[in-house]
Design an enzyme around this catalytic site. Structure first.
Site, PDB file in Angstrom:
ATOM      1  N   SER A  16      13.474  68.231  58.806  1.00 41.00           N
ATOM      2  CA  SER A  16      12.149  68.840  58.936  1.00 41.00           C
ATOM      3  C   SER A  16      12.278  70.170  59.656  1.00 41.00           C
ATOM      4  CB  SER A  16      11.247  67.887  59.738  1.00 41.00           C
ATOM      5  OG  SER A  16      10.087  68.527  60.221  1.00 41.00           O
ATOM      6  N   TYR A  42       7.281  62.684  66.219  1.00 43.69           N
ATOM      7  CA  TYR A  42       7.880  63.036  64.931  1.00 43.69           C
ATOM      8  C   TYR A  42       8.953  64.108  65.112  1.00 43.69           C
ATOM      9  CZ  TYR A  42       8.085  64.390  59.988  1.00 43.69           C
ATOM     10  OH  TYR A  42       8.495  64.667  58.697  1.00 43.69           O
TER      11      TYR A  42
END
Length: 280
Positions: A163, A176
């Site tokens: 990510s 996250y």
């Protein structure tokens, strides 16, 4: 012309999602028999049907990627129905609304449990921990189970989904971000460890792509962009969100035993230039 992928097996976790369903369909179109793994069988069945309608082979299996026995059981089904996994895409993960803050810096009101202010100090730590567990162990455990099968065969490819959070912390998504930073490190560690077994391990780091969850974050009900979307696009030189199909070229390169034969332990951003821009 002979299809060199015919008979090979690809396992895709998170295959019901926007990005990984696209990867699964592409792998099937290239001749791979594809095992679709995810939590929600109904979403997997949609992708399975699409693959089969295009002449491909796919099997859907509902799993909890963070539970070792669940993945071991799935592996037994895959070996029986399809064969030994040679490509693993670790795409399962995601976030939960209750693990997100709705502010970007400390606010005194979060100490008073003010309902409209959700800061770090009034997040549910159990949910915070669950997000970390699903995104980290949900990559480690499939790598442990399917990687062992690859090691027996002395060949294989693992692609993790990282990510933008793997490179820098983004606001509001502490759990996250922490998990995805860990994915980048684990990718490098596992690549070094599995190199003697002729298994290459890399990761793709998507920039900002729209899925069912992010649509609600990036767009208001009237179709206008939210402040977060405006901010993201302001830091993205290409001034748009990514399309799922735009990950396929990177995936195909990384799984190609010839084109990427000497490539392991890297995290490849596919981000429209987001990481290259400070926004200033």
């Amino acid at each position: 012309m002979e299809n060199r992928n015919e008979g090979k097996v690809a396992v895709v976790t998170g295959a019901g999602g926007t990005l990984c369903s696209e990867m699964a369909r592409s792998l099937a179109s290239q001749g791979y028999k594809v095992a679709l793994l995810g939590r929600t069988i109904e979403k997997l069945k949609i992708v399975e049907e699409q693959i089969q309608n295009n002449g491909g082979i796919a099997v859907s299996i509902s799993v909890d990627v963070s539970d070792r026995q669940s993945i071991i059981s799935a592996n037994e089904i895959i070996k029986e129905k399809l064969g030994i996994c040679s490509v693993l895409i670790n795409g399962a993960g995601g976030n939960q609304p209750d693990a997100l803050t709705n502010i970007t810096e400390f606010d005194e009101r979060e100490l008073e449990e003010t309902p409209e202010v959700k800061g770090f100090f009034n997040l549910d730590m159990d949910i915070f921990q669950n997000v970390i567990n699903v995104n980290t162990m949900g990559t480690v455990i499939p790598s442990f189970v399917f990687g062992k099968e690859m090691a027996k065969q002395k060949e294989g490819v693992i692609i993790n989904i990282a990510s933008m959070n793997s490179y820098r912390p983004l606001s509001k998504v502490g759990a996250y971000g922490m998990a995805k930073a860990g994915i980048a490190n684990f990718t490098q560690w596992l690549a070094g460890y599995l190199a003697p077994a002729n298994i290459r391990v890399n990761a793709i780091a998507p920039g900002f792509f729209l899925n069912e969850r992010s649509l609600k974050i990036m767009y208001n009900e009237d179709g206008s962009q939210t402040d977060r979307a405006i901010n993201v696009l302001g830091h993205t030189p290409m001034k748009r969100f990514g399309e799922a199909s735009e990950l396929i070229g990177c995936m195909n390169w990384l799984i190609d035993a010839n084109a990427a034969a000497f490539v392991t332990g890297i995290v490849v951003p596919v981000d429209g230039g987001f990481l290259a821009s400070s926004g200033v």
